[in-house]
Write a protein that holds these residues in place. Structure first.
Motif, short mmCIF file in Angstrom:
data_model
loop_
_atom_site.label_atom_id
_atom_site.label_comp_id
_atom_site.label_asym_id
_atom_site.label_seq_id
_atom_site.Cartn_x
_atom_site.Cartn_y
_atom_site.Cartn_z
N GLU A 190 -22.87 23.54 -0.87
CA GLU A 190 -21.41 23.39 -0.94
C GLU A 190 -21.00 22.09 -0.28
N SER A 191 -20.01 21.40 -0.84
CA SER A 191 -19.59 20.11 -0.32
C SER A 191 -18.46 20.25 0.69
N VAL A 192 -18.47 19.41 1.69
CA VAL A 192 -17.41 19.35 2.69
C VAL A 192 -16.75 17.98 2.59
N TYR A 193 -15.43 17.97 2.59
CA TYR A 193 -14.71 16.71 2.49
C TYR A 193 -14.49 16.07 3.86
N PHE A 194 -14.56 14.76 3.88
CA PHE A 194 -14.22 13.98 5.08
C PHE A 194 -13.19 12.95 4.68
N THR A 195 -12.03 12.99 5.30
CA THR A 195 -10.96 12.05 4.99
C THR A 195 -11.00 10.89 5.97
N ALA A 196 -11.42 9.73 5.49
CA ALA A 196 -11.55 8.55 6.35
C ALA A 196 -10.24 7.79 6.48
N LEU A 197 -9.43 7.78 5.43
CA LEU A 197 -8.09 7.19 5.46
C LEU A 197 -7.13 8.21 4.88
N ASP A 198 -6.02 8.40 5.57
CA ASP A 198 -5.12 9.50 5.21
C ASP A 198 -3.69 8.99 5.01
N ASN A 199 -3.31 8.76 3.74
CA ASN A 199 -1.93 8.46 3.38
C ASN A 199 -1.39 7.21 4.09
N LEU A 214 0.85 -1.19 0.00
CA LEU A 214 0.00 0.00 0.00
C LEU A 214 0.89 1.24 0.00
N HIS A 215 0.59 2.17 -0.88
CA HIS A 215 1.37 3.40 -0.97
C HIS A 215 0.42 4.59 -1.00
N GLY A 216 0.43 5.37 0.07
CA GLY A 216 -0.34 6.60 0.11
C GLY A 216 -1.84 6.43 -0.05
N ILE A 217 -2.39 5.36 0.50
CA ILE A 217 -3.82 5.11 0.34
C ILE A 217 -4.62 6.15 1.12
N THR A 218 -5.45 6.88 0.40
CA THR A 218 -6.30 7.91 0.98
C THR A 218 -7.73 7.69 0.48
N LYS A 219 -8.68 7.80 1.38
CA LYS A 219 -10.09 7.68 1.01
C LYS A 219 -10.84 8.88 1.54
N ARG A 220 -11.45 9.65 0.61
CA ARG A 220 -12.20 10.83 0.99
C ARG A 220 -13.65 10.67 0.59
N PHE A 221 -14.51 11.30 1.37
CA PHE A 221 -15.94 11.34 1.07
C PHE A 221 -16.38 12.79 1.03
N ILE A 222 -17.51 13.03 0.42
CA ILE A 222 -18.07 14.37 0.45
C ILE A 222 -19.43 14.34 1.13
N GLN A 223 -19.76 15.46 1.76
CA GLN A 223 -21.06 15.61 2.39
C GLN A 223 -21.62 16.96 1.99
N THR A 224 -22.78 16.98 1.41
CA THR A 224 -23.41 18.25 1.08
C THR A 224 -24.31 18.65 2.23
#
Length: 292
Positions: A68-77, A13-23
């Motif tokens: 407007e969308s807000v980002y949520f980072t569930a997994l970070d790098n 795994l290299h730099g795995i990031t998972k982001r979601f958006i919430q309006t």
């Protein structure tokens, strides 16, 4: 310990990031598979207020409208390698990102960014073992996966009974699968994975809803998998039940890797800081038998 100099990693795994958006309009989270913010549609009213920055994993760029969308980072790098025959304990409190990371490794979800390389088929044992029972009996359940792989019938039957024998379920071959005990259901899930010849096996909270004998059954199964040089990932916050099986400890907290090292080194960490009960916590009197 695994000799890391002789083999290529089973999982990279290299730099795995998972982001979601919430309006703000609908409060609904969606997976984001790219790093560009969503485009505004024509006619959206433009607001004047800005949201304040907050600590943690929310990206708080100014939200200029209700939609407007807000980002949520569930997994970070997240970056690490797992090697053939390793038993790796991935610990973390609820919501730390363990199950999401498992889904990405198993190919059930995609990261927003980062890369992964899996050498070999990956099998998954869900936290709720009932959700992956697809056959009326253990034989039928294991056969389901082999049919999907288009394994010839004679070969498939050999694999089914070999897997049932290996996991101690041979006498339960035609028992109603949903009436198996919790420990037996997890053994059935592993039997299906073994029949499909998966070298990598992930357990998501393997001790959830199990009594003492069920925990013992699962640990014996993991010991067998280790002896056969399977790569095993244990995702749990109940370290005291399986810590002796681990060759390595990885701790997730808030979607980030906060520790990656030997189990002996892990015992020296302030695990409570990451909301994980220390596995060496002991009791000497009745008054100690209370989690506070």
């Amino acid at each position: 310990m695994t000799d890391r100099t002789s083999d290529l990693p089973a999982v990279e795994l290299h730099g795995i990031t998972k982001r979601f958006i919430q309006t703000a309009a609908n409060g609904y989270f969606q997976g984001v598979l790219q790093n560009t913010p969503p485009k505004k549609t024509a006619g959206n009213p433009k607001g004047t207020g800005n949201k304040k920055n907050t600590a943690g994993s929310k990206n708080t760029d100014a939200a200029e409208s209700k939609n407007e969308s807000v980002y949520f980072t569930a997994l970070d790098n997240i970056s690490f390698c797992l090697y053939k025959g390793e038993c790796v304990l991935i610990a973390g409190a609820n919501g730390s990102g363990k199950s999401l990371l498992m889904s990405i490794i198993a190919g059930l979800d995609k990261p927003t960014r980062g890369s992964l390389n899996i050498r070999g088929r990956c099998g998954l044992v869900f936290q709720d073992a009932d959700t992956q029972i697809l056959g009326e009996t253990p034989v039928e359940d294991i056969m389901f996966g082999l049919k999907n792989l288009k394994i010839p019938e004679n070969e498939a039957k050999k694999r089914v009974y070999a897997a049932l024998e290996k996991t101690g379920l041979l006498e339960r071959s035609f028992f109603p699968a949903r009436f198996l005990s919790g420990g037996e259901k997890r053994r059935l899930a592993v039997a299906g994975i073994l029949a499909m010849d998966c070298p990598i096996i992930i357990f998501d909270e393997p001790f959830a809803n199990l009594d003492y004998s069920g925990v013992v059954q699962v640990n014996k199964l993991i010991q067998m998998l280790k002896a056969e040089k399977h790569t095993v990932l244990l995702l749990t916050h109940e370290l005291e039940k399986c810590y002796a099986l681990a060759d390595r400890l990885i701790v997730l907290h808030g979607g980030k890797t906060v520790f990656d090292g030997l189990p002996e080194e892990g015992l020296q960490q302030d695990l409570l800081h990451w909301n994980i009960r220390h596995p060496l916590a002991s009791y000497t009197k009745r008054e100690d038998l209370l989690w506070t």
